[in-house]
Every structure is written in C-alpha cells, then in structure tokens.
Design an enzyme around this catalytic site. Structure first.
Site, mmCIF file in Angstrom:
data_model
loop_
_atom_site.group_PDB
_atom_site.id
_atom_site.type_symbol
_atom_site.label_atom_id
_atom_site.label_comp_id
_atom_site.label_asym_id
_atom_site.label_seq_id
_atom_site.Cartn_x
_atom_site.Cartn_y
_atom_site.Cartn_z
ATOM 1 N N ARG A 85 0.791 -1.240 0.000
ATOM 2 C CA ARG A 85 0.000 0.000 0.000
ATOM 3 C C ARG A 85 0.819 1.285 0.000
ATOM 4 O O ARG A 85 0.242 2.367 0.106
ATOM 5 C CB ARG A 85 -0.946 0.023 1.213
ATOM 6 C CG ARG A 85 -1.844 -1.202 1.371
ATOM 7 C CD ARG A 85 -2.755 -1.427 0.206
ATOM 8 N NE ARG A 85 -3.754 -2.471 0.471
ATOM 9 C CZ ARG A 85 -4.402 -3.137 -0.458
ATOM 10 N NH1 ARG A 85 -4.159 -2.890 -1.748
ATOM 11 N NH2 ARG A 85 -5.293 -4.050 -0.141
ATOM 12 N N ASN A 115 -0.138 -1.814 -7.835
ATOM 13 C CA ASN A 115 -1.359 -1.002 -7.815
ATOM 14 C C ASN A 115 -1.394 -0.062 -6.612
ATOM 15 O O ASN A 115 -2.351 -0.006 -5.846
ATOM 16 C CB ASN A 115 -2.615 -1.883 -7.855
ATOM 17 C CG ASN A 115 -2.733 -2.831 -6.678
ATOM 18 O OD1 ASN A 115 -1.730 -3.221 -6.079
ATOM 19 N ND2 ASN A 115 -3.959 -3.211 -6.346
ATOM 20 N N HIS A 198 -3.863 -10.900 -13.434
ATOM 21 C CA HIS A 198 -5.054 -11.055 -12.591
ATOM 22 C C HIS A 198 -6.167 -11.463 -13.545
ATOM 23 O O HIS A 198 -6.713 -10.630 -14.264
ATOM 24 C CB HIS A 198 -5.360 -9.728 -11.892
ATOM 25 C CG HIS A 198 -6.684 -9.676 -11.193
ATOM 26 N ND1 HIS A 198 -6.786 -9.611 -9.823
ATOM 27 C CD2 HIS A 198 -7.962 -9.657 -11.660
ATOM 28 C CE1 HIS A 198 -8.063 -9.558 -9.485
ATOM 29 N NE2 HIS A 198 -8.794 -9.583 -10.584
ATOM 30 N N ASP A 325 -1.265 -13.089 -1.613
ATOM 31 C CA ASP A 325 -2.114 -11.965 -2.015
ATOM 32 C C ASP A 325 -2.472 -11.146 -0.780
ATOM 33 O O ASP A 325 -3.628 -10.749 -0.580
ATOM 34 C CB ASP A 325 -3.368 -12.426 -2.754
ATOM 35 C CG ASP A 325 -4.157 -11.272 -3.368
ATOM 36 O OD1 ASP A 325 -3.616 -10.140 -3.434
ATOM 37 O OD2 ASP A 325 -5.321 -11.482 -3.769
ATOM 38 N N HIS A 329 -6.485 -4.050 4.754
ATOM 39 C CA HIS A 329 -7.501 -2.995 4.735
ATOM 40 C C HIS A 329 -7.797 -2.569 6.165
ATOM 41 O O HIS A 329 -7.806 -3.402 7.079
ATOM 42 C CB HIS A 329 -8.793 -3.478 4.079
ATOM 43 C CG HIS A 329 -8.685 -3.678 2.599
ATOM 44 N ND1 HIS A 329 -8.535 -2.622 1.719
ATOM 45 C CD2 HIS A 329 -8.696 -4.811 1.844
ATOM 46 C CE1 HIS A 329 -8.472 -3.107 0.479
ATOM 47 N NE2 HIS A 329 -8.551 -4.424 0.531
#
Length: 447
Positions: A85, A115, A198, A325, A329
C-alpha cells in the site's frame, strides 16, 4: 504465548561476522536434503553445512552460535504476491509494517504489486520503493511494475526492468485489452521477464462480490462466475502460443476449470506458471456465512470442488507455488455490507502454518510443500534465493514444526487485521528469520 522482537535489515549482516547454527534439521527442498547437522554463515553468505561440520568442535573464532534445538533450518520463504500500500494508502500498510509482518511469518523475500497510488509505472515510483525498502524493511523487497500506464498504454518495460522490476502485472485489475496483452507478452519475451495476470473478465464478473453459486443465491448478492477467470486464462494462453521464450504467470488461481487449461498448456511445453493462496485451498464460499466480509476477496472463495482442485494442483505440480495476495484494509473498509466491503485479507503471518496443514493432515510430503514456498517462487521471478547452497545468500528460517498455537490478529505486525483465520488452531511456528545473514525476527516461546 511467545515474545517477539525485530531488527531492521539495513545492509544485512556485517561482512566479517560468522554465525554457526547447530543441532538443526536442515531441509533444502530443491536438492531434497533432509539431514541433522550444522550450518555456517559469514556475512550474508552460506559458507558450509552438513552433519559433520563441527565434528571436531566449534572453532573459537566463530562470532555467534545459535542452537536450533533440533528444529528445522530451511530457506527463507518467498511470497511473490503482496500489497504493501505504499505509496498512497499508508493507513492500511507500509513497507515497514508489511515487511515486519513478513519477517514474523518466516518470509524473507516479498514481491510488491504495483497497484499503489501512483502505480509503479514510472522510474520515479520504482526508485521510491527501493529507497523506502532500504530505509525501513525487515526483509528483501522486490516489486512488479505495471504493464500499463493510466492511459492504458504500455509502460516502459525495459526501463522499469533496468531499475529493478522482477516482472510486470496490472494486478488488482486484469489487462482486458487483448492487443495490449499480446504486446506486453511480446515485449516481456525480449526482456526475459514474466507477465503476471489477474485473470478476470470484468464484463462477466460485472461488479459481483462473491462466487456465483448457492451462497450468492441464498444471500441475494451478485456473484462472480468462475468462467470470468478461466476465459482470460484461456485467452492469454492462446495469445502467447506464437511468441517465443515468453513466460506467463496466473496470479491467485481459484477455479478447477482454470487448472484444466493450465495443465493442458504445460503439457504443450508452454512456459505457464501459476500460484494459489492459502485461503483458496483452505476455505470455500460457505465460509462467507461465518466470516462475512473477512472472507471476501478477489478472486472469491469458490466451491468445495474448486478447493480440492487447488490441493490436487499443488500435489501434481500444476500449481507452482503458494502466495498470499496479502491485501491489508483498515476496519472502515471491511466492516461494511458484503456488496460494498473491500476485497482482500492479510496473510503473511498465517501463510506457513495454514500451508503446513497440508503436511500435518497427510496430504503432501513436507519437502514438496516447502518447495512451493521457497525455490519455486524464486525461479518464477528469477532471483537467486530459496535454497541452501554454499555461497548462496543466507536467507534462512528456524521452524518449530509441531508447535501448536492459536492465530491472534491482535498480535499481527501488519497495520491491518482483516483475516478470517483469527482464533484458528494451527501447528508450526517460526522461531527466527534470517535475511542476508542477519536475524531480523525472533520469537521466544513462553511456556
């Protein structure tokens, strides 16, 4: 109970420092080595190992002696699929906290997905990742760069590889445009690097939130059909067939049909690899009923037949490696209704014990299971790690194979605690993590 401590990796072990690991069960999955003996490191390298290494006693010149107490000494684990992140969502995870969690899980090398905000599609962002790793990491930090930029044009793959990218993916989203994917596969073959996909047809998944099936029907939720994955796997394999020396990797495979396609591609001699997460071979869509949004991820948990297919894929070698993975969060993103909660779970500190269930229940031989966590993922990204060999980098862990404990998310080093494995009884505890010869994590079991 156990007491944990960490130390930042920095530049690794001091070049002249020697460390002897004694009374160890040394396992090297690649060579099938499984012996009782000792191992010697100097600086960041393995110098020697064997059953008779210190038959005449430990030399007084050794700087440190670590007694493994008959526990397993094996190569550090390699997780080729994590989301740290940073930059952009540091309230969920950072390179510091994510790598700290990895060290606690016995993972000595991770591959960060691109990402982030901004994505790793520029040299500037790639160099930022490398700088932050040097400043704040507990383990080796590798990264994939983006296949595409924000305007959907291809990234400068050659330049990004030059600054350290070990492969390319748009993970979090698929490369939907077939022409773009064909171009990426072609360029990657020239660069001798991997393209990781993905696999999800967004037109078919259509903003679904869990697997399309009996549970989605019962809950009245929009489902994600398994064909949304397999159709992209099939398309991409068709695209690569006329491209020489191309390596295509499927991220977090989840469906039985995808495995059938992958098996066929491998039988044709195509360089296709894939990974599976621990949650996809441990849980099913029914676990949504117990864990709610903590069991929501993408690809979703699927049927019992799919879960069993993942295990068979690992046993047969159709699935090459296990990867987490790891998708942290904050609580505000997960404590929501299923259709709006964020996808993903954390997994770094549970990857090894959950995977070891396949050994403890007699499903897989230990050495074959450990191969999927060490040298096999290393080979996918072409890094010289995941092995115990003379002159190899000293990335090692000490594992108490039979220690029983209960997963407690409050003890996770990760910033985020979104795991469906809280309170699960597991067996197998990492006691020490060594990266480049330096101990970056220790766990002292308190009886």
């Amino acid at each position: 109970m156990y007491k944990q401590s960490w130390e930042l990796l920095g530049n690794g072990q001091h070049a002249d420092l020697t460390v002897a690991y004694i009374n160890a069960r040394i396992i090297d999955p690649e060579s099938k080595l499984d012996i009782r003996g000792s191992l010697l490191t100097k600086g960041d390298k393995i110098i020697d190992f064997g059953p008779d290494l210190f038959a005449n006693g430990i030399p007084s010149t050794i700087d440190e002696v670590i007694d493994c107490n008959n526990n397993i000494l094996l190569p550090g684990l390699i997780d080729i699929h994590v989301h740290f992140r940073e930059p952009g969502q540091e309230h969920k995870e950072t390179i510091n906290t994510g790598s700290k969690s990895a060290a606690a899980g016995g993972i000595t090398t991770v591959v960060c997905q691109p990402n982030t905000i901004p994505t790793i599609s520029s040299v500037i962002t790639a160099k930022y990742i490398k700088m932050r790793a040097l400043e704040s990491a507990y383990v080796n930090i590798e990264f994939y760069a983006s296949i595409t930029k924000s305007d959907n044009s291809l990234s400068d793959m050659a330049l990004l590889k030059e600054v350290g990218a070990v492969g390319f993916t748009d993970d979090g989203m698929p490369v939907m445009n077939a022409l773009t994917m064909r171009q990426a596969l072609s360029y990657s073959s020239m660069l001798d690097t991997v393209i990781a996909q993905h696999a999800e047809d967004l037109n078919i998944s259509n903003n679904g939130c869990i697997n399309e099936g009996i549970i989605s029907y019962e809950l009245g939720l929009k489902g994600i059909p398994d064909i949304s994955e397999s159709i992209i796997v099939n398309r991409d394999i068709a695209l690569m067939k006329n491209i020489k020396n191309v390596h295509y990797h499927i991220l977090h495979v989840s469906s039985q049909e995808s495995l059938h396609i992958i098996k066929q591609a491998k039988s044709q001699g195509l360089k296709v690899t894939c990974e599976v997460t621990p949650h996809h071979f441990t849980l099913t869509e029914r676990d949504i009923m117990t864990h709610g949004s903590l069991a929501k991820m993408n690809p979703p948990l699927r049927t019992e037949n799919d879960r069993l297919s993942m295990i068979e894929g690992l046993k047969s070698g159709i699935i090459d490696c296990i990867a987490t993975d790891h998708a942290p969060h904050d609580i505000n993103a997960k404590e929501l209704p299923l259709d709006t909660a964020a996808f993903g779970i954390v997994g770094l500190e549970t990857m090894l014990p959950i995977s070891l269930e396949l050994y403890h229940n007699g499903t897989m031989p230990l050495i074959d299971l450990l191969a999927t966590l060490t040298y096999k993922p290393a080979d996918i990204i072409k890094v010289p790690r995941g092995r115990i060999k003379k002159d190899y980098v000293a990335d090692l862990i000490i594992l108490d194979l039979d220690h029983e404990w209960v997963v407690d998310i409050s003890k996770f080093a990760s910033k985020s605690k979104n795991s469906p494995f809280h309170n699960r009884k597991v067996k197998g505890k990492v006691l020490r993590t060594i990266v480049s010869g330096k101990t970056t994590y220790k766990a002292e079991i308190i009886i």
